[in-house]
Design an enzyme around this catalytic site. Structure first.
Site, PDB file in Angstrom:
ATOM      1  N   ARG A 132      -3.574  -4.870   7.059  1.00 62.55           N
ATOM      2  CA  ARG A 132      -4.711  -5.443   7.800  1.00 62.55           C
ATOM      3  C   ARG A 132      -5.971  -4.577   7.707  1.00 62.55           C
ATOM      4  O   ARG A 132      -7.050  -5.041   8.045  1.00 62.55           O
ATOM      5  CB  ARG A 132      -4.339  -5.686   9.265  1.00 62.55           C
ATOM      6  CG  ARG A 132      -3.307  -6.792   9.421  1.00 62.55           C
ATOM      7  CD  ARG A 132      -3.161  -7.296  10.841  1.00 62.55           C
ATOM      8  NE  ARG A 132      -2.410  -8.520  10.885  1.00 62.55           N
ATOM      9  CZ  ARG A 132      -1.103  -8.611  11.136  1.00 62.55           C
ATOM     10  NH1 ARG A 132      -0.403  -7.524  11.382  1.00 62.55           N
ATOM     11  NH2 ARG A 132      -0.506  -9.782  11.121  1.00 62.55           N
ATOM     12  N   GLY A 158       9.340   0.960   8.178  1.00 63.16           N
ATOM     13  CA  GLY A 158       8.373   2.018   8.478  1.00 63.16           C
ATOM     14  C   GLY A 158       8.290   2.294   9.975  1.00 63.16           C
ATOM     15  O   GLY A 158       8.384   1.369  10.791  1.00 63.16           O
ATOM     16  N   HIS A 180       0.857  -1.183   0.000  1.00 65.82           N
ATOM     17  CA  HIS A 180       0.000   0.000   0.000  1.00 65.82           C
ATOM     18  C   HIS A 180       0.894   1.235   0.000  1.00 65.82           C
ATOM     19  O   HIS A 180       2.131   1.108  -0.099  1.00 65.82           O
ATOM     20  CB  HIS A 180      -0.946  -0.024   1.200  1.00 65.82           C
ATOM     21  CG  HIS A 180      -0.246  -0.270   2.515  1.00 65.82           C
ATOM     22  ND1 HIS A 180       0.679   0.584   3.038  1.00 65.82           N
ATOM     23  CD2 HIS A 180      -0.323  -1.316   3.382  1.00 65.82           C
ATOM     24  CE1 HIS A 180       1.126   0.122   4.185  1.00 65.82           C
ATOM     25  NE2 HIS A 180       0.543  -1.045   4.408  1.00 65.82           N
ATOM     26  N   HIS A 232       4.099   1.216   2.062  1.00 65.41           N
ATOM     27  CA  HIS A 232       5.248   0.531   1.452  1.00 65.41           C
ATOM     28  C   HIS A 232       5.808   1.380   0.299  1.00 65.41           C
ATOM     29  O   HIS A 232       7.029   1.454   0.114  1.00 65.41           O
ATOM     30  CB  HIS A 232       4.832  -0.825   0.875  1.00 65.41           C
ATOM     31  CG  HIS A 232       4.311  -1.795   1.877  1.00 65.41           C
ATOM     32  ND1 HIS A 232       2.985  -2.127   1.955  1.00 65.41           N
ATOM     33  CD2 HIS A 232       4.948  -2.519   2.836  1.00 65.41           C
ATOM     34  CE1 HIS A 232       2.812  -3.016   2.913  1.00 65.41           C
ATOM     35  NE2 HIS A 232       3.985  -3.270   3.474  1.00 65.41           N
ATOM     36  N   LYS A 263       5.677   2.909  11.438  1.00 63.54           N
ATOM     37  CA  LYS A 263       4.429   2.300  11.926  1.00 63.54           C
ATOM     38  C   LYS A 263       4.743   1.103  12.829  1.00 63.54           C
ATOM     39  O   LYS A 263       4.117   0.911  13.861  1.00 63.54           O
ATOM     40  CB  LYS A 263       3.590   1.880  10.729  1.00 63.54           C
ATOM     41  CG  LYS A 263       2.490   0.944  11.089  1.00 63.54           C
ATOM     42  CD  LYS A 263       1.153   1.499  10.793  1.00 63.54           C
ATOM     43  CE  LYS A 263       0.097   0.540  11.242  1.00 63.54           C
ATOM     44  NZ  LYS A 263       0.436  -0.847  10.891  1.00 63.54           N
TER      45      LYS A 263
END
Ligand code: PAF
Length: 290
Positions: A199, A159, A40, A43, A161
């Site tokens: 997810r 990342g 996504h 990335h 995240k």
């Protein structure tokens, strides 16, 4: 004239090694973006960043079985290799490495084919996501080290995240003298504030709305800190007003942004990290408090 090179999709370690050998002989700088696919915009930001600073970008697409617990979503994990390949090509990657589990682990991790694991420091894994995902970071570090040994990148991109993952990998690279520079790229969010994640695909439209609570709680604790509240319990309390029966909070923690050590009071070196389930989907997010 701009010559766009066609991207290569390789499935075996030996083919990747051949390519890497040629590139190294030409003195080219190699960037590695390790992924589990279902790519996504998050990335994409890593791949773009890699293409900006390296001559060749290798994206690995491998749903790594050894980082999933027995009750986790290994079989259900989205697999979208065709779309991933297209995106990697558009973003200027040169190679996608998509091995099978057999290529990486022979006939399995409990067979004679694979024994050696990387065990990251307990004090970094016995908290946050590692608490509910026992063995997860052993699996992550093991596959990342294997990928680094296969690709021998100059730089590897991760990342923010998954900040616990990034900090643990940086520690592995330091401790094991792996000659690679780790680059951490900021979280990419939907306009709504929802952090991008593979997810998110499991969420309904309603679920996506409920999932906004993660970024809202983080924004709120950050603004409370900026108003002068440094007490962790007081900050945690403020989160509860955002939660309802659609949210299953796993943790909201405040740790040192370099070492993951717990903080007694929040300061500018603190990060807030949150994990919660919406519609049974486990979501994570984090922010720097400064
Ligand atoms: O962050 C991920 O997608 C995975 O944990 C990684 C780093 C690709 C290892 O499988």
């Amino acid at each position: 004239m701009l010559v766009t090179e066609k991207i290569k999709l390789l499935n075996t370690i030996s083919e990747v090694r051949e390519n890497i050998k040629e590139w190294k002989a030409q003195g080219l700088k190699i960037g590695l973006v390790p992924t589990m696919g279902a790519l996504h915009a998050g990335h994409a930001s890593l791949i773009k960043k890699a293409a900006e600073s390296c001559d060749k970008v290798v994206v690995s697409v491998f749903v790594n079985p050894i980082q999933f617990g027995p009750s986790e979503d290994l079989d259900k994990y989205p697999r979208t290799l065709d779309a991933d390949l297209k995106l990697c090509e558009e973003l200027g990657a040169s190679l996608v490495f998509a091995p099978t589990p057999t290529e990486m682990y022979g006939s399995g991790v409990h067979s004679n084919d694979f024994f050696t694991y990387v065990t990251p420091p307990f004090f970094m894994v016995n908290k946050l996501c590692g608490k509910s995902r026992v063995g997860h970071f052993d699996g992550v570090c093991t596959v990342v080290l294997k990928l680094m040994n296969i690709v021998q990148p100059d730089k590897a991109f991760f990342g923010q995240k998954d900040i616990q993952q990034k900090i643990i990998i940086s520690k592995m690279v330091e401790d094991l003298n792996i000659p690679v520079e780790i680059i951490c790229c900021p979280i990419v969010r939907e306009e709504s504030g929802l952090a991008l994640s593979s997810r998110n695909k499991y969420l309904s439209e309603e679920g996506k709305k409920n999932a906004l609570v993660l970024s809202k709680i983080l924004q709120n604790v950050k603004s409370c800190y900026h108003k002068g509240i440094t007490d962790i319990n007081a900050l945690k309390e403020t989160a509860f007003e955002f939660l309802n029966e659609n949210h299953e909070l796993e943790y909201l923690e405040f740790v040192d942004k370099e070492t993951l050590e717990d903080k007694k009071n929040v300061d500018d070196n603190t990060m807030a990290l949150i994990a919660l389930r919406v519609e049974g989907v486990r979501l994570i997010d984090n922010c720097y408090m400064n």
